[in-house]
Design a protein around this motif. Structure first.
Motif, PDB file in Angstrom:
ATOM      1  N   GLY A 176       0.818  -1.206   0.000  1.00  0.00           N
ATOM      2  CA  GLY A 176       0.000   0.000   0.000  1.00  0.00           C
ATOM      3  C   GLY A 176       0.849   1.252   0.000  1.00  0.00           C
ATOM      4  O   GLY A 176       0.582   2.194  -0.757  1.00  0.00           O
ATOM      5  N   GLY A 177       1.888   1.270   0.824  1.00  0.00           N
ATOM      6  CA  GLY A 177       2.770   2.427   0.856  1.00  0.00           C
ATOM      7  C   GLY A 177       3.482   2.635  -0.464  1.00  0.00           C
ATOM      8  O   GLY A 177       3.623   3.770  -0.948  1.00  0.00           O
ATOM      9  N   ALA A 212      -2.233   7.485   8.304  1.00  0.00           N
ATOM     10  CA  ALA A 212      -0.798   7.622   8.029  1.00  0.00           C
ATOM     11  C   ALA A 212      -0.506   7.924   6.564  1.00  0.00           C
ATOM     12  O   ALA A 212       0.612   8.339   6.230  1.00  0.00           O
ATOM     13  N   HIS A 213      -1.509   7.722   5.679  1.00  0.00           N
ATOM     14  CA  HIS A 213      -1.267   7.884   4.242  1.00  0.00           C
ATOM     15  C   HIS A 213      -2.232   8.867   3.585  1.00  0.00           C
ATOM     16  O   HIS A 213      -2.403   8.858   2.366  1.00  0.00           O
ATOM     17  N   ARG A 223     -11.996   6.411  -0.956  1.00  0.00           N
ATOM     18  CA  ARG A 223     -13.436   6.113  -0.874  1.00  0.00           C
ATOM     19  C   ARG A 223     -13.700   4.641  -0.609  1.00  0.00           C
ATOM     20  O   ARG A 223     -14.600   4.293   0.169  1.00  0.00           O
ATOM     21  N   GLU A 224     -12.943   3.765  -1.251  1.00  0.00           N
ATOM     22  CA  GLU A 224     -13.113   2.339  -0.996  1.00  0.00           C
ATOM     23  C   GLU A 224     -12.673   1.981   0.422  1.00  0.00           C
ATOM     24  O   GLU A 224     -13.309   1.173   1.100  1.00  0.00           O
ATOM     25  N   ALA A 225     -11.579   2.568   0.870  1.00  0.00           N
ATOM     26  CA  ALA A 225     -11.026   2.225   2.185  1.00  0.00           C
ATOM     27  C   ALA A 225     -11.976   2.579   3.318  1.00  0.00           C
ATOM     28  O   ALA A 225     -12.058   1.857   4.326  1.00  0.00           O
ATOM     29  N   TYR A 241      -9.230  14.158   5.099  1.00  0.00           N
ATOM     30  CA  TYR A 241      -8.779  13.978   3.701  1.00  0.00           C
ATOM     31  C   TYR A 241      -9.046  15.252   2.895  1.00  0.00           C
ATOM     32  O   TYR A 241      -8.208  15.701   2.116  1.00  0.00           O
ATOM     33  N   LYS A 242     -10.206  15.846   3.099  1.00  0.00           N
ATOM     34  CA  LYS A 242     -10.548  17.073   2.384  1.00  0.00           C
ATOM     35  C   LYS A 242      -9.647  18.233   2.796  1.00  0.00           C
ATOM     36  O   LYS A 242      -9.373  19.139   1.976  1.00  0.00           O
ATOM     37  N   ALA A 243      -9.192  18.222   4.053  1.00  0.00           N
ATOM     38  CA  ALA A 243      -8.389  19.326   4.568  1.00  0.00           C
ATOM     39  C   ALA A 243      -6.890  19.136   4.380  1.00  0.00           C
ATOM     40  O   ALA A 243      -6.106  20.006   4.726  1.00  0.00           O
ATOM     41  N   ARG A 244      -6.496  17.997   3.813  1.00  0.00           N
ATOM     42  CA  ARG A 244      -5.052  17.718   3.690  1.00  0.00           C
ATOM     43  C   ARG A 244      -4.386  18.713   2.760  1.00  0.00           C
ATOM     44  O   ARG A 244      -5.000  19.198   1.812  1.00  0.00           O
TER      45      ARG A 244
END
Length: 246
Positions: A176-177, A212-213, A223-225, A241-244
């Motif tokens: 994944g990383g 972490a990612h 979205r899937e996760a 996620y939106k604010a990253r």
């Protein structure tokens, strides 16, 4: 087994079920250059697996799959024959062993669509890796392969372990990383699927991994996760996620 006879029978039965309208629609949907007969998957599967209803010797199974995989019509591969090749391997995967991973790999490398790759990756290679954990290092090389379908297969082969409650968390984390920044849609989607399935068993692990990612994963993966995470966790991660930073 009379391999040549079985291939002829399978093709004849598939052609008896031909639907030209479906064939053209499916060809367009898959953006395929292959010949399409137009047989729904359930009917195709029934015809294909009838050839291996009685478990054949391993060599005959492999020969049947190889013969179906290489069927051509007017110099072009036949979609339903390739699908039948995958179906017989899936149906009798218990007959296969570690020696047969290269067979599946060759078929994946010879593929140009998820429609063949995904079952080979998950239900053949993944089943073999789950049964023989010593095969898992093969996936390490696949995750870094130049061929996109091989990289996707490295991820999808982890799904049987996830679904049976024996996830290879170290490889999910590592792959994944390494693949989080992929631009290929099919890699992004596969990573999301693995995380989604893992969230059904251990949502806390997936929450930590996504946190972490956040700066790396695509919207498709994200979205899937979070799809099956508890509502509160999904909402919190979505806000983050939106604010990253972008």
């Amino acid at each position: 087994m009379d391999v040549e006879g079985e291939v002829a029978r399978i093709l004849a039965e598939l052609r008896d079920r031909a639907d030209p309208v479906r064939a053209e629609s499916e060809r367009r949907y898959l953006r395929s250059a292959f010949v399409h007969i137009g047989v729904p998957v359930p009917a195709l599967r029934k015809v294909a697996v009838s050839a291996v209803r009685t478990p054949p010797p391993r060599g005959d199974l492999l020969a049947l799959a190889a013969a179906l995989w290489t069927v051509e019509d007017a110099g072009r591969p036949v979609h339903e024959a390739r699908m039948a090749a995958v179906e017989v391997l899936v149906r009798r995967v218990a007959l296969l062993d570690a020696r047969d991973v290269p067979v599946a790999e060759r078929m994946i490398r010879d593929s140009s669509s998820w429609v063949y790759v995904d079952n080979l990756a998950e239900r053949v290679v993944g089943a073999l890796v789950l049964r023989t954990p010593g095969l898992a290092p093969v996936l390490d090389a696949w995750a870094a392969d130049d061929r996109m379908w091989i990289r996707r297969s490295a991820l999808l082969a982890l799904l049987p372990g996830v679904r049976t409650g024996a996830p290879d968390l170290a490889r999910i984390d590592r792959f994944g990383g390494a693949l989080a920044g992929e631009t290929e849609f099919f890699i992004r989607k596969a990573l999301g699927w693995v995380l989604r399935e893992q969230s059904k068993k251990d949502p806390a692990w997936v929450v930590r991994w996504v946190e972490a990612h956040l700066g790396e994963i695509s919207g498709v993966t994200f979205r899937e996760a979070v799809r099956r995470l508890p509502e509160g966790d999904a909402a919190r991660l979505t806000d983050a996620y939106k604010a990253r930073p972008r």
